[in-house]
Scaffold this active site. Sequence first.
Site, PDB file in Angstrom:
ATOM      1  N   LEU A  12       0.714  -1.201  -0.016  1.00 43.83           N
ATOM      2  CA  LEU A  12       0.252  -0.043   0.027  1.00 43.83           C
ATOM      3  C   LEU A  12       0.836   1.213   0.194  1.00 43.83           C
ATOM      4  O   LEU A  12       0.585   2.266   0.531  1.00 43.83           O
ATOM      5  CB  LEU A  12      -0.855   0.056   1.122  1.00 43.83           C
ATOM      6  CG  LEU A  12      -2.007  -0.999   0.983  1.00 43.83           C
ATOM      7  CD1 LEU A  12      -2.923  -0.906   2.289  1.00 43.83           C
ATOM      8  CD2 LEU A  12      -2.993  -0.575  -0.322  1.00 43.83           C
ATOM      9  N   ALA A  13       2.134   1.225  -0.587  1.00 46.06           N
ATOM     10  CA  ALA A  13       2.751   2.576  -0.822  1.00 46.06           C
ATOM     11  C   ALA A  13       1.925   3.136  -1.945  1.00 46.06           C
ATOM     12  O   ALA A  13       0.882   2.860  -2.513  1.00 46.06           O
ATOM     13  CB  ALA A  13       4.078   2.385  -1.315  1.00 46.06           C
ATOM     14  N   ARG A  35       2.681  -5.068   4.539  1.00 46.71           N
ATOM     15  CA  ARG A  35       3.624  -5.829   5.315  1.00 46.71           C
ATOM     16  C   ARG A  35       3.433  -4.900   6.762  1.00 46.71           C
ATOM     17  O   ARG A  35       3.264  -5.554   7.921  1.00 46.71           O
ATOM     18  CB  ARG A  35       5.126  -5.707   4.959  1.00 46.71           C
ATOM     19  CG  ARG A  35       6.137  -6.327   5.998  1.00 46.71           C
ATOM     20  CD  ARG A  35       7.351  -6.017   5.233  1.00 46.71           C
ATOM     21  NE  ARG A  35       7.857  -4.898   5.058  1.00 46.71           N
ATOM     22  CZ  ARG A  35       9.209  -4.410   4.858  1.00 46.71           C
ATOM     23  NH1 ARG A  35       9.943  -5.530   4.396  1.00 46.71           N
ATOM     24  NH2 ARG A  35       9.222  -3.237   4.388  1.00 46.71           N
ATOM     25  N   ALA A  78      10.522  -3.691  -6.155  1.00 47.69           N
ATOM     26  CA  ALA A  78      10.986  -4.842  -6.909  1.00 47.69           C
ATOM     27  C   ALA A  78      12.278  -5.410  -6.394  1.00 47.69           C
ATOM     28  O   ALA A  78      12.903  -4.736  -5.639  1.00 47.69           O
ATOM     29  CB  ALA A  78      11.300  -4.080  -8.266  1.00 47.69           C
ATOM     30  N   ASN A 104       8.029  -2.829 -10.853  1.00 47.17           N
ATOM     31  CA  ASN A 104       8.853  -2.754 -12.039  1.00 47.17           C
ATOM     32  C   ASN A 104      10.052  -3.753 -11.880  1.00 47.17           C
ATOM     33  O   ASN A 104      11.297  -3.636 -11.794  1.00 47.17           O
ATOM     34  CB  ASN A 104       9.419  -1.490 -12.111  1.00 47.17           C
ATOM     35  CG  ASN A 104       8.920  -0.477 -12.778  1.00 47.17           C
ATOM     36  OD1 ASN A 104       8.129  -0.947 -13.778  1.00 47.17           O
ATOM     37  ND2 ASN A 104       9.099   0.840 -12.697  1.00 47.17           N
ATOM     38  N   SER A 130       2.212   1.502 -16.042  1.00 43.93           N
ATOM     39  CA  SER A 130       2.844   2.572 -16.364  1.00 43.93           C
ATOM     40  C   SER A 130       1.855   3.839 -16.065  1.00 43.93           C
ATOM     41  O   SER A 130       0.831   3.595 -16.151  1.00 43.93           O
ATOM     42  CB  SER A 130       3.277   2.787 -17.933  1.00 43.93           C
ATOM     43  OG  SER A 130       3.864   4.089 -17.898  1.00 43.93           O
ATOM     44  N   LYS A 184       7.357  -3.317 -20.470  1.00 46.10           N
ATOM     45  CA  LYS A 184       7.461  -2.026 -19.576  1.00 46.10           C
ATOM     46  C   LYS A 184       9.008  -1.731 -19.329  1.00 46.10           C
ATOM     47  O   LYS A 184       9.038  -0.227 -19.601  1.00 46.10           O
ATOM     48  CB  LYS A 184       6.976  -2.607 -18.304  1.00 46.10           C
ATOM     49  CG  LYS A 184       7.220  -1.497 -17.137  1.00 46.10           C
ATOM     50  CD  LYS A 184       6.341  -0.120 -17.885  1.00 46.10           C
ATOM     51  CE  LYS A 184       6.155   0.807 -16.477  1.00 46.10           C
ATOM     52  NZ  LYS A 184       7.221   1.126 -15.277  1.00 46.10           N
ATOM     53  N   HIS A 187       9.619   0.359 -22.472  1.00 47.26           N
ATOM     54  CA  HIS A 187       8.841   1.645 -22.540  1.00 47.26           C
ATOM     55  C   HIS A 187       9.616   2.792 -21.600  1.00 47.26           C
ATOM     56  O   HIS A 187       9.724   3.605 -21.919  1.00 47.26           O
ATOM     57  CB  HIS A 187       7.361   1.490 -21.735  1.00 47.26           C
ATOM     58  CG  HIS A 187       6.732   2.492 -21.092  1.00 47.26           C
ATOM     59  ND1 HIS A 187       7.291   3.159 -20.026  1.00 47.26           N
ATOM     60  CD2 HIS A 187       5.725   3.229 -21.582  1.00 47.26           C
ATOM     61  CE1 HIS A 187       6.148   4.351 -19.828  1.00 47.26           C
ATOM     62  NE2 HIS A 187       5.361   4.347 -20.744  1.00 47.26           N
ATOM     63  N   ASN A 188      10.159   2.144 -20.478  1.00 48.87           N
ATOM     64  CA  ASN A 188      10.906   3.163 -19.370  1.00 48.87           C
ATOM     65  C   ASN A 188      12.187   3.631 -20.323  1.00 48.87           C
ATOM     66  O   ASN A 188      12.471   4.676 -20.086  1.00 48.87           O
ATOM     67  CB  ASN A 188      11.325   2.272 -18.159  1.00 48.87           C
ATOM     68  CG  ASN A 188      10.252   2.420 -17.267  1.00 48.87           C
ATOM     69  OD1 ASN A 188       8.758   2.169 -17.794  1.00 48.87           O
ATOM     70  ND2 ASN A 188      10.305   2.322 -16.065  1.00 48.87           N
ATOM     71  N   GLU A 191      11.249   6.250 -22.478  1.00 51.17           N
ATOM     72  CA  GLU A 191      10.863   7.406 -21.673  1.00 51.17           C
ATOM     73  C   GLU A 191      12.099   8.234 -21.217  1.00 51.17           C
ATOM     74  O   GLU A 191      12.445   9.402 -21.210  1.00 51.17           O
ATOM     75  CB  GLU A 191      10.402   7.027 -20.455  1.00 51.17           C
ATOM     76  CG  GLU A 191       9.807   7.915 -19.416  1.00 51.17           C
ATOM     77  CD  GLU A 191       9.262   6.938 -18.274  1.00 51.17           C
ATOM     78  OE1 GLU A 191       8.215   6.128 -18.332  1.00 51.17           O
ATOM     79  OE2 GLU A 191       9.799   7.324 -16.978  1.00 51.17           O
ATOM     80  N   ARG A 448      41.242  -5.566 -37.155  1.00 53.83           N
ATOM     81  CA  ARG A 448      41.004  -6.686 -36.495  1.00 53.83           C
ATOM     82  C   ARG A 448      41.868  -7.914 -37.075  1.00 53.83           C
ATOM     83  O   ARG A 448      42.592  -8.628 -36.354  1.00 53.83           O
ATOM     84  CB  ARG A 448      39.634  -7.032 -36.456  1.00 53.83           C
ATOM     85  CG  ARG A 448      38.631  -6.136 -35.648  1.00 53.83           C
ATOM     86  CD  ARG A 448      37.199  -6.333 -35.538  1.00 53.83           C
ATOM     87  NE  ARG A 448      37.146  -7.650 -34.651  1.00 53.83           N
ATOM     88  CZ  ARG A 448      36.670  -8.781 -35.169  1.00 53.83           C
ATOM     89  NH1 ARG A 448      36.305  -8.986 -36.423  1.00 53.83           N
ATOM     90  NH2 ARG A 448      36.650  -9.839 -34.329  1.00 53.83           N
ATOM     91  N   HIS A 454      41.799 -11.984 -37.185  1.00 53.51           N
ATOM     92  CA  HIS A 454      40.339 -12.196 -36.881  1.00 53.51           C
ATOM     93  C   HIS A 454      39.793 -12.684 -38.375  1.00 53.51           C
ATOM     94  O   HIS A 454      38.384 -13.186 -38.208  1.00 53.51           O
ATOM     95  CB  HIS A 454      39.713 -11.169 -36.198  1.00 53.51           C
ATOM     96  CG  HIS A 454      40.033 -11.028 -34.912  1.00 53.51           C
ATOM     97  ND1 HIS A 454      40.094 -11.949 -33.869  1.00 53.51           N
ATOM     98  CD2 HIS A 454      40.753  -9.911 -34.352  1.00 53.51           C
ATOM     99  CE1 HIS A 454      40.594 -11.545 -32.567  1.00 53.51           C
ATOM    100  NE2 HIS A 454      41.054 -10.521 -32.879  1.00 53.51           N
TER     101      HIS A 454
END
Length: 471
Positions: A12-13, A35, A78, A104, A130, A184, A187-188, A191, A448, A454
């Site tokens: 419940l934050a 909690r 998280a 998250n 979100s 998500k 998405h961030n 953002e 290289r 290589h």
Amino acid sequence: MGAKGKIGLIGLAVMGANLARNLAGHGISTVVYNRSHDKTENFLKEFGSDTNLSGAAALEELVNSLEKPRKIILMIKAGEAVDAMIAKLIPLLEKDDILIDGGNSFFEDTRRRSREMEALGVHFVGMGVSGGEEGALHGPSLMPGGTREAYDALAPILKAVSAKAEGEACVDYMGPDGAGHYVKMVHNGIEYADMQMIADTYFVMKNVLGMTVEEMADTWETWNKSELSSYLVEITARILRKADEMTGKPLVDVILDVAKQKGTGRWTSMSALALGVPAPTITEAVFARTMSSQKEERLVLSERYRDLAFEGTEVDRPAVLEDLRQALYASKICAYAQGFNLLEEAGKVYGWDLQMGRIAKIWRSGCIIRARFLDTVSEIFEKENGMTNLLASGYFSQVLYGARAGWGRIISLAVERGAAVPALSSALAYFDSYRTARGSANLLQAQRDCFGAHTYERIDKEGAFHTDWMN
Ligand code: NBP
């Protein structure tokens, strides 16, 4: 106790409390648990008059108060807290119950937890939420991943509480296990890039054009009526108008220029590096926050190089502003292209079958990157069937063609004045390198092969070649 609750909510934050109120407001009877029980008591004191809200003092009480199969959503910090809570819930849950992690969480944690829970017959849904606290209360964009069966069982509830765009719920099934949390995360990441591009633009306005906060706020308000119209542009104008109650100065001018981060942008960059998908603008945005945190070093170096100020001859402000607007829009297209390309590749690698059009659609409302631009993106994914790279779309290629000259002028001007614009310039370099048929990697391959044997491929013959470069 009377009728059983439809859903349980743990944590419940700010996010959990608001989501619980949103659920109850839609007539969904919700049993909450936290909690520290005092938070549950305080929450019920304030909002318990809603008959769809009730509380539980213990996890057993919560689980026993819910309809079967039970649906419980975690809105807690998280990381380890989620594992600790799952460990406590496992002995209490039964086959077919659905546990949803709405925090998250890192997608690899979600993949692991899905495997562990599914082995016990319990559905595990990793769901991106979100929109911050306002979104949680009034309608978030929701990105659930897990079993299809669990999604179908949850869909009526999720559709009710989610944001709506043109009447459509901003929620859709993303795919199995970590798909929702991955979407998500990207998405961030987008953002982060979007915010840094706006910050770069503000920086040019302030230091190169010498604009006042009022002039800047007016400009962002005007731009919010253009194709740049978005939540982040809207709040930028609002922020620039806010005065500090303590000093009367513009609040933005008294805020320390050190940006914090919680990790989702860094995870996006790490995933892009791991999957080999270029996402430089998202990564530059993460580094820009890291650079901002080097405040003491920046102060020392600004003294050492104090003669390199932002000065220069006067510029044609309206013309530069129009270039700047176009540079921002073009950069935004590139940052989103990077995010969608990353989603496309991750979908293949992890077997998620991510659908770009559906993702763009659920980002149109409720989330931080909501923008008029996303209407266009979702239409393009729908109309240009099979097209997954935004830079290849007919519509955006016209826009980028039109913007290229002004975008270049802005980057030149910023570079000339010594005003760092990491996101805008990285997006331009991304665009220019992506559209270049023959780049510079032929020289890298030669180097290289020269120092490490290589080998290299040729443009005119199949196979791997090695040259003795020293003779
Ligand atoms: P926080 O991320 O600050 O977490 C606080 C909650 O976690 C409290 O309910 C706390 O209980 C609980 N908690 C902790 Br800390 N450790 C716990 C443990 N070991 N066992 C049980 N509960 C534990 O809350 P938030 O900002 O509301 O975010 C919730 C989730 O939503 C996070 O994953 C966050 O990343 C994500 N999210 C946040 C936003 C946002 O804008 N804030 C946006 C989108 C997503 P306590 O009261 O007993 O300490």
